[in-house]
Design a protein around this motif. Sequence first.
Motif, PDB file in Angstrom:
ATOM      1  N   LYS A 108      -6.112   6.528 -12.184  1.00 63.28           N
ATOM      2  CA  LYS A 108      -5.599   6.934 -10.872  1.00 63.28           C
ATOM      3  C   LYS A 108      -5.825   5.828  -9.859  1.00 63.28           C
ATOM      4  CE  LYS A 108      -4.238   9.567  -7.444  1.00 63.28           C
ATOM      5  NZ  LYS A 108      -2.796   9.798  -7.204  1.00 63.28           N
ATOM      6  N   MET A 109      -6.974   5.165  -9.957  1.00 60.62           N
ATOM      7  CA  MET A 109      -7.281   4.048  -9.066  1.00 60.62           C
ATOM      8  C   MET A 109      -6.281   2.908  -9.264  1.00 60.62           C
ATOM      9  SD  MET A 109     -10.811   1.879  -9.097  1.00 60.62           S
ATOM     10  CE  MET A 109     -10.948   0.308  -8.269  1.00 60.62           C
ATOM     11  N   VAL A 110      -5.977   2.588 -10.520  1.00 58.01           N
ATOM     12  CA  VAL A 110      -4.997   1.528 -10.805  1.00 58.01           C
ATOM     13  C   VAL A 110      -3.634   1.914 -10.251  1.00 58.01           C
ATOM     14  CG1 VAL A 110      -3.801   0.266 -12.635  1.00 58.01           C
ATOM     15  CG2 VAL A 110      -6.245   0.743 -12.853  1.00 58.01           C
ATOM     16  N   GLN A 111      -3.257   3.191 -10.431  1.00 55.05           N
ATOM     17  CA  GLN A 111      -1.966   3.662  -9.931  1.00 55.05           C
ATOM     18  C   GLN A 111      -1.866   3.515  -8.417  1.00 55.05           C
ATOM     19  OE1 GLN A 111      -1.439   7.048  -8.299  1.00 55.05           O
ATOM     20  NE2 GLN A 111       0.685   6.439  -7.954  1.00 55.05           N
ATOM     21  N   GLU A 112      -2.941   3.861  -7.707  1.00 53.63           N
ATOM     22  CA  GLU A 112      -2.953   3.739  -6.246  1.00 53.63           C
ATOM     23  C   GLU A 112      -2.862   2.267  -5.827  1.00 53.63           C
ATOM     24  OE1 GLU A 112      -2.984   5.909  -3.824  1.00 53.63           O
ATOM     25  OE2 GLU A 112      -3.300   7.812  -4.850  1.00 53.63           O
ATOM     26  N   ILE A 113      -3.575   1.395  -6.543  1.00 51.92           N
ATOM     27  CA  ILE A 113      -3.542  -0.035  -6.227  1.00 51.92           C
ATOM     28  C   ILE A 113      -2.135  -0.588  -6.444  1.00 51.92           C
ATOM     29  CG2 ILE A 113      -4.358  -2.308  -6.962  1.00 51.92           C
ATOM     30  CD1 ILE A 113      -6.421  -0.878  -5.308  1.00 51.92           C
ATOM     31  N   LEU A 114      -1.511  -0.219  -7.551  1.00 49.59           N
ATOM     32  CA  LEU A 114      -0.145  -0.680  -7.812  1.00 49.59           C
ATOM     33  C   LEU A 114       0.801  -0.223  -6.703  1.00 49.59           C
ATOM     34  CD1 LEU A 114       0.072   0.055 -11.641  1.00 49.59           C
ATOM     35  CD2 LEU A 114       0.186  -2.201 -10.576  1.00 49.59           C
ATOM     36  N   GLN A 115       0.626   1.006  -6.242  1.00 54.34           N
ATOM     37  CA  GLN A 115       1.474   1.540  -5.176  1.00 54.34           C
ATOM     38  C   GLN A 115       1.323   0.735  -3.899  1.00 54.34           C
ATOM     39  OE1 GLN A 115       3.489   4.274  -5.950  1.00 54.34           O
ATOM     40  NE2 GLN A 115       4.550   3.796  -4.046  1.00 54.34           N
ATOM     41  N   LYS A 116       0.106   0.237  -3.637  1.00 52.29           N
ATOM     42  CA  LYS A 116      -0.140  -0.536  -2.419  1.00 52.29           C
ATOM     43  C   LYS A 116       0.742  -1.786  -2.362  1.00 52.29           C
ATOM     44  CE  LYS A 116      -3.427   1.899  -0.467  1.00 52.29           C
ATOM     45  NZ  LYS A 116      -3.235   2.571   0.825  1.00 52.29           N
ATOM     46  N   TYR A 117       0.925  -2.434  -3.508  1.00 55.66           N
ATOM     47  CA  TYR A 117       1.746  -3.646  -3.523  1.00 55.66           C
ATOM     48  C   TYR A 117       3.167  -3.340  -3.039  1.00 55.66           C
ATOM     49  CZ  TYR A 117      -1.779  -6.339  -6.067  1.00 55.66           C
ATOM     50  OH  TYR A 117      -2.927  -7.003  -6.416  1.00 55.66           O
ATOM     51  N   THR A 118       3.724  -2.213  -3.488  1.00 58.19           N
ATOM     52  CA  THR A 118       5.087  -1.867  -3.082  1.00 58.19           C
ATOM     53  C   THR A 118       5.153  -1.453  -1.618  1.00 58.19           C
ATOM     54  OG1 THR A 118       4.880   0.473  -3.710  1.00 58.19           O
ATOM     55  CG2 THR A 118       5.516  -1.066  -5.424  1.00 58.19           C
ATOM     56  N   GLN A 119       4.041  -0.928  -1.095  1.00 54.15           N
ATOM     57  CA  GLN A 119       4.035  -0.468   0.296  1.00 54.15           C
ATOM     58  C   GLN A 119       4.006  -1.626   1.290  1.00 54.15           C
ATOM     59  OE1 GLN A 119       0.615   2.102   0.126  1.00 54.15           O
ATOM     60  NE2 GLN A 119       1.814   3.912  -0.377  1.00 54.15           N
ATOM     61  N   TYR A 120       3.506  -2.768   0.856  1.00 55.95           N
ATOM     62  CA  TYR A 120       3.439  -3.921   1.754  1.00 55.95           C
ATOM     63  C   TYR A 120       4.592  -4.899   1.571  1.00 55.95           C
ATOM     64  CZ  TYR A 120      -1.228  -2.575   3.325  1.00 55.95           C
ATOM     65  OH  TYR A 120      -2.288  -1.898   3.891  1.00 55.95           O
ATOM     66  N   SER A 121       5.429  -4.660   0.563  1.00 59.94           N
ATOM     67  CA  SER A 121       6.578  -5.546   0.370  1.00 59.94           C
ATOM     68  C   SER A 121       7.696  -4.809  -0.349  1.00 59.94           C
ATOM     69  CB  SER A 121       6.177  -6.776  -0.449  1.00 59.94           C
ATOM     70  OG  SER A 121       7.311  -7.571  -0.744  1.00 59.94           O
ATOM     71  N   ASP A 122       8.891  -4.916   0.194  1.00 63.54           N
ATOM     72  CA  ASP A 122      10.049  -4.318  -0.480  1.00 63.54           C
ATOM     73  C   ASP A 122      10.599  -5.244  -1.560  1.00 63.54           C
ATOM     74  OD1 ASP A 122      11.164  -6.307   1.057  1.00 63.54           O
ATOM     75  OD2 ASP A 122      12.440  -4.985   2.248  1.00 63.54           O
ATOM     76  N   LYS A 123       9.909  -6.369  -1.792  1.00 66.14           N
ATOM     77  CA  LYS A 123      10.306  -7.288  -2.854  1.00 66.14           C
ATOM     78  C   LYS A 123       9.703  -6.901  -4.210  1.00 66.14           C
ATOM     79  CE  LYS A 123      12.606 -10.229  -0.232  1.00 66.14           C
ATOM     80  NZ  LYS A 123      14.061 -10.439  -0.391  1.00 66.14           N
TER      81      LYS A 123
END
Length: 547
Positions: free
Chosen positions: A119-134
């Motif tokens: 779950k922690m990895v999933q949340e971290i991965l989501q953060k990358y998409t939240q800071y960049s639409d690339k």
Amino acid sequence: MADIEKENIQEAAASEAAESAAPAQEKKSRKMSVAAIKKFKYGGLATAITAVVVAIVVVVNLLVSMLVEKYPIKLDLTESAMYEISDDTIEYVKKLDQEVNFTVLMDESNFKTSGTYLKMVQEILQKYTQYSDKINLTYVDPTKNPDVVNAYQANYSGTLVTGDVVIANAADNTKMRVVNVDNMFTYDQEKYYYYANYGYYSLEDCITAFTGEQDLTSALMYVTDADPVNVGVLALANGQPLFNPNNNAYSVAMFEQTLKKNGYDITEIDLYGDALDPAVYDMLVLPAPVNDLTEDSIEKLSKFLHNDGKYERDLIYFADISQSNTPNLDNFLASWGIQVEKTVAIESDESAAQVVGIAMNGQKVQAGVPLASITNADYSANMANTSLPIPAPFCRPITLLWESKTSGITSALLQTSPSVYLRELGADEAKDTDPDGAQTIAAVSMRRDRDADDNVIESNIMAIGSMMLTDYYIMQDTAYNNAEYLMSAINTMTGKGDGLIISQKDLSKSTIAIEQAQLNAVNVVLYTIPFIVVVIGIVVFIRRKNR
């Protein structure tokens, strides 16, 4: 006659009473009808208000859910910010100008529900998409989507397995890195031994820290770097380890891992069996060869650095206390103005020594070692904090044979304290423990020329007095500056630019730490908003009662 007359009078009176009572009854009926209408009116209004409020709550919940998925607005109250990414990563991600695909090879629902750490990895991965639409994040079940896996497998030398995260340049799938979720964590080696061999503990019991952010960010840096630095690590000599595997295996592996996590492309090669082609490699690493190098191998190193007169190639050489006599290698280094002494620096002042855990013979041992200070600010300019200590276990001193020549410059990078004394290699004790003064333990030598367009071109050798400066335990400890300093110095030498040394997240503690600003936000949610709702409810109740 009198009786008839009396009866008529009574009927007339009754009729008159009935007629007079009718308006009163009609009036009362009208009054009751108005009350009923008002009751219906306000009851219906209350129902309508309730329906609207419920609808608003539902819509707000939906909007909040969408916002939480799209933007980083969740509060992370864990002490080590388990579910956040660092400011360095955020800054890098926001500047992305290329599309990157993050593909998780696992069913999304399984990934999210397979324990706290996934779950922690999933949340971290989501953060990358939240800071960049690339950045595009997708989950792929390998059993249901083999074509996706096969497309990536065609460009990957290893074997893709469930739980891998593939980071690939959207425009060029050949530029890719693979990180397995299990490798995003560090483990208590003793517990892991009992877990793997005897079934004691669980895998989660063995986890001590999270390194996934560094893995993901370094992969992102690599796939978006138009001109990555290709490094050949001379780890083998005729198919056997070039270095002492008992003393240096962990240090060599940690150094390779650190380079890789900072966007360098690493290939292990054989000094004698492989070509040292400057068209393939930008930098070579010579990790503390136990035995002397042949004259042919010295010639190969020289040709690599000369690069047919084009220069622009680098070599990092690590010395070590486990080396035998190396006259050929010593002469080669001397031609570059560097001499590695056959002694080891020991701290004479116990109060100045740093007690550290280091990996020796496969075991973690405690040792008091000298601390190094930075002597050339140019090579530490990219560091966030230069005040942290740099432990220097078992370093051999380096003497600079010349400071500058027509075609070259040598410069000290790190020095010990003046209170160290020197012990001969192989000796159990030093003849004299009186301080021998500050010793250079890392240096760089540059050879320069000019190309046809009169631009300065140069090749470099960086010499480091101990392979254990990159010790497994020291490099991972964020209390020390070894990893950040080495990357700053190497980035400066190669011209690569800033690297990102991202601290691992300590998972040995499970407490929740909350800052005052976060506490204020929580109080608003828990107390202020419910209080406002209660006040509004009381006001509405009183107004309805008084109508």
